[in-house]
Each structure stands twice: as C-alpha cells, then as structure tokens.
Design a protein around this motif. Sequence first.
Motif, PDB file in Angstrom:
ATOM      1  N   LEU A  91      42.482  37.657  49.591  1.00 33.75           N
ATOM      2  CA  LEU A  91      43.097  38.173  48.368  1.00 33.75           C
ATOM      3  C   LEU A  91      42.054  38.627  47.360  1.00 33.75           C
ATOM      4  O   LEU A  91      40.999  38.008  47.227  1.00 33.75           O
ATOM      5  N   ALA A  92      42.394  39.674  46.637  1.00 35.23           N
ATOM      6  CA  ALA A  92      41.580  40.131  45.511  1.00 35.23           C
ATOM      7  C   ALA A  92      42.527  40.537  44.402  1.00 35.23           C
ATOM      8  O   ALA A  92      43.624  41.024  44.653  1.00 35.23           O
ATOM      9  N   VAL A  93      42.105  40.320  43.162  1.00 37.66           N
ATOM     10  CA  VAL A  93      42.949  40.603  42.006  1.00 37.66           C
ATOM     11  C   VAL A  93      42.216  41.561  41.065  1.00 37.66           C
ATOM     12  O   VAL A  93      40.983  41.573  40.999  1.00 37.66           O
ATOM     13  N   ASN A  94      42.982  42.365  40.347  1.00 42.25           N
ATOM     14  CA  ASN A  94      42.451  43.308  39.378  1.00 42.25           C
ATOM     15  C   ASN A  94      41.983  42.527  38.144  1.00 42.25           C
ATOM     16  O   ASN A  94      42.791  41.923  37.441  1.00 42.25           O
ATOM     17  N   ALA A  95      40.697  42.541  37.862  1.00 35.59           N
ATOM     18  CA  ALA A  95      40.136  41.792  36.726  1.00 35.59           C
ATOM     19  C   ALA A  95      40.797  42.187  35.414  1.00 35.59           C
ATOM     20  O   ALA A  95      40.992  41.342  34.530  1.00 35.59           O
ATOM     21  N   ALA A  96      41.192  43.449  35.271  1.00 35.54           N
ATOM     22  CA  ALA A  96      41.787  43.916  34.019  1.00 35.54           C
ATOM     23  C   ALA A  96      43.161  43.316  33.757  1.00 35.54           C
ATOM     24  O   ALA A  96      43.651  43.369  32.630  1.00 35.54           O
ATOM     25  N   CYS A  97      43.784  42.739  34.769  1.00 36.99           N
ATOM     26  CA  CYS A  97      45.101  42.103  34.600  1.00 36.99           C
ATOM     27  C   CYS A  97      44.992  40.671  34.081  1.00 36.99           C
ATOM     28  O   CYS A  97      46.002  40.066  33.719  1.00 36.99           O
ATOM     29  N   LEU A  98      43.798  40.116  34.036  1.00 36.80           N
ATOM     30  CA  LEU A  98      43.633  38.713  33.657  1.00 36.80           C
ATOM     31  C   LEU A  98      43.464  38.565  32.148  1.00 36.80           C
ATOM     32  O   LEU A  98      42.694  39.300  31.518  1.00 36.80           O
ATOM     33  N   ALA A  99      44.183  37.620  31.585  1.00 39.57           N
ATOM     34  CA  ALA A  99      44.114  37.362  30.141  1.00 39.57           C
ATOM     35  C   ALA A  99      42.683  37.004  29.749  1.00 39.57           C
ATOM     36  O   ALA A  99      42.049  36.158  30.379  1.00 39.57           O
ATOM     37  N   GLY A 100      42.172  37.679  28.732  1.00 38.47           N
ATOM     38  CA  GLY A 100      40.835  37.383  28.221  1.00 38.47           C
ATOM     39  C   GLY A 100      39.693  37.961  29.038  1.00 38.47           C
ATOM     40  O   GLY A 100      38.530  37.674  28.772  1.00 38.47           O
ATOM     41  N   VAL A 101      39.994  38.774  30.067  1.00 39.85           N
ATOM     42  CA  VAL A 101      38.958  39.371  30.910  1.00 39.85           C
ATOM     43  C   VAL A 101      39.076  40.890  30.808  1.00 39.85           C
ATOM     44  O   VAL A 101      40.170  41.437  30.841  1.00 39.85           O
ATOM     45  N   SER A 102      37.940  41.555  30.680  1.00 38.66           N
ATOM     46  CA  SER A 102      37.899  43.011  30.630  1.00 38.66           C
ATOM     47  C   SER A 102      36.916  43.507  31.682  1.00 38.66           C
ATOM     48  O   SER A 102      35.886  42.868  31.919  1.00 38.66           O
ATOM     49  N   PRO A 103      37.170  44.650  32.309  1.00 37.98           N
ATOM     50  CA  PRO A 103      36.194  45.206  33.241  1.00 37.98           C
ATOM     51  C   PRO A 103      34.844  45.466  32.585  1.00 37.98           C
ATOM     52  O   PRO A 103      33.820  45.523  33.243  1.00 37.98           O
ATOM     53  N   PHE A 104      34.854  45.596  31.251  1.00 37.57           N
ATOM     54  CA  PHE A 104      33.611  45.867  30.527  1.00 37.57           C
ATOM     55  C   PHE A 104      32.842  44.593  30.190  1.00 37.57           C
ATOM     56  O   PHE A 104      31.782  44.648  29.575  1.00 37.57           O
ATOM     57  N   ASP A 105      33.369  43.435  30.617  1.00 36.29           N
ATOM     58  CA  ASP A 105      32.638  42.171  30.482  1.00 36.29           C
ATOM     59  C   ASP A 105      31.510  42.084  31.506  1.00 36.29           C
ATOM     60  O   ASP A 105      30.605  41.271  31.362  1.00 36.29           O
ATOM     61  N   PHE A 106      31.573  42.901  32.544  1.00 34.97           N
ATOM     62  CA  PHE A 106      30.607  42.845  33.640  1.00 34.97           C
ATOM     63  C   PHE A 106      29.563  43.928  33.431  1.00 34.97           C
ATOM     64  O   PHE A 106      29.866  45.116  33.550  1.00 34.97           O
ATOM     65  N   THR A 107      28.345  43.525  33.103  1.00 30.97           N
ATOM     66  CA  THR A 107      27.306  44.516  32.824  1.00 30.97           C
ATOM     67  C   THR A 107      26.748  45.132  34.102  1.00 30.97           C
ATOM     68  O   THR A 107      26.259  46.254  34.072  1.00 30.97           O
TER      69      THR A 107
END
Length: 137
Positions: A91-107
């Motif tokens: 399984l893999a989940v879309n990081a942007a769907c998680l509360a408090g997580v943004s794709p832009f958190d990952f440098t």
Amino acid sequence: MTETSHDGACHCGAVRFTVRLARGLATAARCDCSFCRMRGAVALTAAAITFHQGRESLTLYQFGSRTARHFFCPTCGIYTHHERRFPQGQLAVNAACLAGVSPFDFTELPVSDGRAHPSDNDGKDRIAGVLRFTPAG
C-alpha cells in the motif's frame, strides 16, 4: 523510524481514513512512470489503511499490466492511495491527503525509475533521480 498514524481525507471529505506508516514519513517518494509523472503525487508506504467513510465509492484505475490498483474519490477526483505493482499489493498513500502533511514538507524526494519498472527489470528497483524543493525567502 517508528510507526506513525495519520488521519487522511480526499479534498471534498467524502473519503476519510486513518493510515499507519511503518516508517513514518521516511518512505516519501515520487515515480517517473507515465501515470505518476502526470499525477505528481508524493507517495508514502503504508502498513495499513482503515477507512471511516467513502471506501465503497472510490473509483479504481488500472493501466498497463493492470497489476497496480489506483484509487480516487469520484466526487473531487483526488488520488487517495494505491496498491503497488512492486512489491505487489504493498500500500501507498498520497501524502497530500494526510492532515498536517504537505508535499512541500519534503525538501528532497527520491524518484523511482518507473519507466524501467522493477517488475519488468528482474526486481531491480532503481532511482531515476532526486526531486528538490527549495522554499523562497
């Protein structure tokens, strides 16, 4: 890295879930296959997903070998998760769907070489490159 749990939802809130990430946010990655290039999501490896609402309404999309199973909210169109082709069913989940997580958190994000997919390449999982995000100012 220890296991973490996160609440998640699609954009419109019709699909709601809790995901367990066995290694937290450390598995964040992108892929350069034809579908992932267009989708553009950051995927996180999930140990389990528990749906609280909307599972029965998810839309399934498959292509190519029809092994991977990609799921979307039929109302807002947001990709929520998928079952991978390699390792099959993971399984893999879309990081942007998680509360408090943004794709832009990952440098920095490794980009898997999906054009030379491990299932078609003797099980060799290759990295095509690294995607970097540098915040302005």
